[in-house]
Scaffold this active site. Structure first.
Site: not given
Length: 237
Positions: A52, A110
């Site tokens: 994003d 992540y």
């Protein structure tokens, strides 16, 4: 020919990975560089993760598909020369003909960074958290996320779905807390909502049982942690 690219980028000035009209994206910048090197329509670039706006990457993977025979080291040098300093092609290598960076991926790691205080030097890459979460509570919550769960209520992904979380833990690094998570797939904003909501619970602002409630279809308050604390660390194949 299929070429595997390992890419690092500072996502602070990008509107994410995915190419979009009129805004700067990582894929868009790479496509501009590739158009200098290849004829239009003679290549395709596929990213492993559609990070994003504001999200960083240490180990984004992309596959470049072309009918041309390419010297991969020359390609790496050329792309690094044609892109800005907030993108780096770390490695380029020839891949198997059926390799696809997105669909061949088996999992991703992540990392979300939480800064316990303020720092002009770190604030671009970590969330300056206004709360004081308890590390032991954070790790209890992380253990609840292990295994297969429906993360629909902990994401903004309309498709929803089950993810298999293979590793989730909070680590202390000086004045920072790192939330690291490995799963076979991730829903939109899932890691940021998980990290933010765990911090909310571990700071005494939400009941601890709330996290398990999400997996059982019970809605509660969530906190979406800001994007600049999130980094795609590694893609597994």
């Amino acid at each position: 020919m299929v070429i595997r690219l390992l890419i690092e980028y500072d996502g602070g000035d990008f509107y994410g990975w995915q190419v979009q009209p009129l805004v700067r994206t990582v894929q868009g910048e790479l496509l501009k560089a590739l158009r200098v090197l290849f004829p239009e329509g003679q290549f395709k670039l596929v990213g492993a993760s559609r990070t994003d706006r504001g999200v960083h990457a240490e180990g984004q993977v992309a596959s470049l598909h072309t009918d041309f025979d390419v010297d991969v080291e020359s390609l790496k040098r050329s792309l690094n020369g044609l892109t800005a300093s907030d993108i780096l092609i770390k490695e380029a290598s020839e891949a198997e003909p059926d390799f696809n960076a997105r669909y061949s991926a088996k999992g991703k790691l992540y990392r979300y960074r939480v800064l316990l205080g303020k720092s002009p030097l770190l604030r671009r890459f970590a969330w300056e958290c206004p709360f004081e979460p308890d590390l032991e509570a954070l790790n209890r919550l992380a253990s609840e996320a292990l295994g297969e769960h429906d993360f629909s209520l902990l994401s903004t992904d309309e498709r929803g779905g089950t993810c298999n979380v293979k590793y989730a833990a909070w680590l202390e690094r000086g004045e920072e807390l790192y939330f690291e998570i490995i799963a076979d797939r991730f829903l939109h904003k899932m890691v940021r909502i998980l990290a933010g909501t765990m911090v909310l619970i571990a700071s005494g602002r939400l009941e601890e049982k709330s996290l398990v409630g999400f997996f059982r279809g019970r809605r509660s308050r969530v906190l979406v942690a800001p994007p600049h604390g999130l980094t795609l660390v590694q893609v597994y194949y």
